[in-house]
Design a protein around this motif. Sequence first.
Motif, PDB file in Angstrom:
ATOM      1  N   TYR A 160      -3.907  -2.245  10.133  1.00  0.00           N
ATOM      2  CA  TYR A 160      -2.716  -2.752   9.513  1.00  0.00           C
ATOM      3  C   TYR A 160      -2.714  -1.804   8.127  1.00  0.00           C
ATOM      4  CZ  TYR A 160      -2.015  -7.032  11.775  1.00  0.00           C
ATOM      5  OH  TYR A 160      -1.629  -7.925  12.919  1.00  0.00           O
ATOM      6  N   TYR A 161      -1.739  -1.461   7.537  1.00  0.00           N
ATOM      7  CA  TYR A 161      -1.322  -0.757   6.626  1.00  0.00           C
ATOM      8  C   TYR A 161      -2.221  -0.950   5.218  1.00  0.00           C
ATOM      9  CZ  TYR A 161       1.352   2.392   3.572  1.00  0.00           C
ATOM     10  OH  TYR A 161       1.847   3.404   2.529  1.00  0.00           O
ATOM     11  N   SER A 162      -2.294  -2.269   5.044  1.00  0.00           N
ATOM     12  CA  SER A 162      -2.917  -2.713   3.599  1.00  0.00           C
ATOM     13  C   SER A 162      -4.228  -3.181   4.133  1.00  0.00           C
ATOM     14  CB  SER A 162      -2.118  -3.747   3.131  1.00  0.00           C
ATOM     15  OG  SER A 162      -1.582  -4.870   3.806  1.00  0.00           O
ATOM     16  N   PRO A 170      -7.123  -1.696   6.382  1.00  0.00           N
ATOM     17  CA  PRO A 170      -7.567  -0.850   7.282  1.00  0.00           C
ATOM     18  C   PRO A 170      -8.802  -1.051   8.051  1.00  0.00           C
ATOM     19  CG  PRO A 170      -8.126  -0.081   4.967  1.00  0.00           C
ATOM     20  CD  PRO A 170      -7.208  -1.332   5.054  1.00  0.00           C
ATOM     21  N   ARG A 181       7.323  -2.432   6.061  1.00  0.00           N
ATOM     22  CA  ARG A 181       7.337  -1.250   5.611  1.00  0.00           C
ATOM     23  C   ARG A 181       6.115  -1.004   4.491  1.00  0.00           C
ATOM     24  NH1 ARG A 181      12.017  -0.836   3.000  1.00  0.00           N
ATOM     25  NH2 ARG A 181      10.723  -1.209   1.112  1.00  0.00           N
ATOM     26  N   ASP A 182       6.215  -2.040   3.591  1.00  0.00           N
ATOM     27  CA  ASP A 182       5.373  -1.904   2.431  1.00  0.00           C
ATOM     28  C   ASP A 182       3.948  -2.580   2.477  1.00  0.00           C
ATOM     29  OD1 ASP A 182       7.396  -0.795   1.276  1.00  0.00           O
ATOM     30  OD2 ASP A 182       8.011  -2.450   0.332  1.00  0.00           O
ATOM     31  N   LEU A 209       2.661  -2.539   8.126  1.00  0.00           N
ATOM     32  CA  LEU A 209       2.790  -1.545   9.032  1.00  0.00           C
ATOM     33  C   LEU A 209       2.939   0.002   8.258  1.00  0.00           C
ATOM     34  CD1 LEU A 209       5.313  -2.974  11.776  1.00  0.00           C
ATOM     35  CD2 LEU A 209       2.700  -2.820  11.927  1.00  0.00           C
ATOM     36  N   GLY A 210       3.389   0.003   7.399  1.00  0.00           N
ATOM     37  CA  GLY A 210       3.640   1.276   6.615  1.00  0.00           C
ATOM     38  C   GLY A 210       4.913   1.869   7.285  1.00  0.00           C
ATOM     39  N   ARG A 220       5.380   3.336  11.108  1.00  0.00           N
ATOM     40  CA  ARG A 220       5.795   2.209  12.242  1.00  0.00           C
ATOM     41  C   ARG A 220       6.880   1.321  12.001  1.00  0.00           C
ATOM     42  NH1 ARG A 220      -0.489  -0.067  12.806  1.00  0.00           N
ATOM     43  NH2 ARG A 220      -0.510   0.330  10.731  1.00  0.00           N
TER      44      ARG A 220
END
Length: 283
Positions: free
Chosen positions: A46-48, A50, A146-147, A150-151, A154
């Motif tokens: 996950y983006y936030s 890791p 997005r934030d 997933l970033g 993705r």
Amino acid sequence: MLAGYTAEQTDEELQQKSNGRVRLDSAKHFQDGSIQGYTAALREPYYSKPDQIGELLNEQQAFNEEIADLHNRGFRIAIHGNGDRAIGSNIEALSQAVQKYPRDDHRHRIEHVQTASTADLQTMKQHGIAASFFINHVYYWGDRHRDIFLGPDRAERMNPLREAVDLDLLFTLHSDCPITPISPLFSVWAAVNRLTRNGHVLGESQKIDVVTALKSMTIYGAKLNFEENEKGTIEEGKQADFAMLAQDPLTCPPEEIKDIKVLATLINGEIVWGDVPASTAVK
């Protein structure tokens, strides 16, 4: 599922006990949770967070065997998969089932398919696995995906509809009600515009045209349900199930599609909601 029953036997039982009001659609299965709950199974973290990738709900070998058994008993299978690792797991189970017990035109599907890779979609096409995309996610959770989850990279290709169209993959759109409200026009709007709640376009390259989006809610949906000879288009010999709209979604501004007023809904040619304009003849 009633133990050991075939799909045909299950359908007969359901119809008998409901006086014909219920029939079998699919055997539904789950292989992960939700992206926003950090429970979808991803291939990359996950983006936030890791250190997290989510978890599969079923051990793969046992899952493969269960799906193969359902397929062999004649069930159409629908499997929940949000994260790309879960989607890959679902593809493995379904593709092994159809190879082990060949069956023409099974129309199995994966539900949500939010983070499918290009290779995932290609393999689905190869084995006749359809997709039901949770397109409303782009609006309701797109900014957060997005934030936070997933970033940017993705999130841009969430619900990769354009790729599905290019592959000629059978797909539909859905709202996952009660997660988001039922509105076919809203789902069409989301697929065409890909606007988030904060007004950002998320995945310009994955937009599809209005005609294709409408087909996904009509013609493609009927085909996915084995009802293409009865529903999906307005033509002689089919059930007259359709809605009458105040505007033409093909000519109105694309950003206004979700706000088109429904004038009436007809089932089998009978008005079940609203009023047909006096100038319109319905036969």
